[in-house]
Design a protein around this motif. Structure first.
Motif, PDB file in Angstrom:
ATOM      1  N   VAL A 123       0.805  -1.006   0.005  1.00 53.16           N
ATOM      2  CA  VAL A 123       0.041   0.128  -0.150  1.00 53.16           C
ATOM      3  C   VAL A 123       0.841   1.171   0.178  1.00 53.16           C
ATOM      4  O   VAL A 123       1.834   1.290   0.701  1.00 53.16           O
ATOM      5  N   VAL A 127      -1.789   2.848  -8.908  1.00 54.13           N
ATOM      6  CA  VAL A 127      -2.276   1.725  -8.792  1.00 54.13           C
ATOM      7  C   VAL A 127      -3.583   1.185  -9.484  1.00 54.13           C
ATOM      8  O   VAL A 127      -4.371   2.024  -9.587  1.00 54.13           O
ATOM      9  N   TYR A 138      -6.045  -3.960  -6.714  1.00 56.53           N
ATOM     10  CA  TYR A 138      -5.542  -4.525  -5.440  1.00 56.53           C
ATOM     11  C   TYR A 138      -6.055  -5.913  -5.396  1.00 56.53           C
ATOM     12  O   TYR A 138      -7.108  -6.135  -5.879  1.00 56.53           O
ATOM     13  N   THR A 163      -4.454  -4.315   0.215  1.00 60.75           N
ATOM     14  CA  THR A 163      -3.281  -3.743   0.279  1.00 60.75           C
ATOM     15  C   THR A 163      -2.312  -4.282  -0.609  1.00 60.75           C
ATOM     16  O   THR A 163      -1.245  -3.730  -0.595  1.00 60.75           O
ATOM     17  N   VAL A 181      -0.596  -4.864  -4.211  1.00 58.37           N
ATOM     18  CA  VAL A 181      -1.035  -4.348  -5.568  1.00 58.37           C
ATOM     19  C   VAL A 181      -0.609  -5.585  -6.600  1.00 58.37           C
ATOM     20  O   VAL A 181       0.175  -6.415  -6.343  1.00 58.37           O
TER      21      VAL A 181
END
Length: 192
Positions: free
Chosen positions: A29, A85, A88, A93, A95
């Motif tokens: 994250v 990003v 997820y 949290t 990626v």
């Protein structure tokens, strides 16, 4: 992709060049300051910046024999890399997919003789990260790719890769470059 695939992006650079596990670090994250204005509370999106966050490339050193026969120092001259990003994992949290862009110019120096070469490594990439720590880079434009001894489908060297291509990095770090169109120029000889 703008990192030294070593590339398309700062810590992405570490993955491509094989300096460190930065792209693995990219699978965490981002800072809390990266709250989204598009989707409040969404991880990885930067308020007021369309979800892009600064992603700097650190200077680094490669020991003799790891890429070239001599030690190499890599230093950003222009470093405007960004990451966004895109996806997820369900844990919220980790990626799974990220995009990289931005100008990146690197000075690559033979640390023994001082001979240097300046390379534009400011391509773009979308990187898919898998749970086993393997990655696939879908890239366009120039990046710096470092391949160690028996570390890929290219011989040990630093390469300036340009065009449209993918780079698969296995969970063990083995790099497979697949050029759709473009070139992979070895750089160690230019610095010898």
């Amino acid at each position: 992709m703008r990192r030294i695939l070593l590339t398309a992006a700062a810590t992405a650079l570490a993955a491509v060049t094989g300096l460190a596990a930065a792209p693995v670090g990219a699978a965490t994250v981002p800072p809390a300051s990266a709250a989204s204005s598009e989707t409040p509370g969404a991880p990885g999106a930067v308020a007021g910046q369309g979800g892009w966050e600064a992603w700097p490339t650190p200077a680094s050193d490669l020991p003799a024999g790891s890429r070239c026969d001599f030690p190499v120092h890599l230093e950003p001259v222009v470093d405007e890399g960004q990451r966004r990003v895109l996806e997820y994992a369900p844990d919220g949290t980790t990626v799974r997919r990220a995009a990289f862009r931005g100008a990146l110019v690197l000075r690559i120096t033979n640390a023994t003789t001082g001979a240097s070469y300046v390379a534009d490594a400011g391509g773009r990439a979308v990187v898919d990260y898998r749970a086993d720590r393997s990655q696939t880079w879908h890239a366009h434009g120039p990046v710096l790719l470092g391949v160690g001894p028996n570390g890929g489908n290219l011989p040990r060297d630093l390469y300036l890769v340009d065009g449209v291509y993918t780079i698969d990095i296995s969970s063990t770090g083995y790099k497979t470059l697949t050029l759709r169109h473009g070139s992979a120029e070895p750089l160690c000889a230019k610095l010898a």
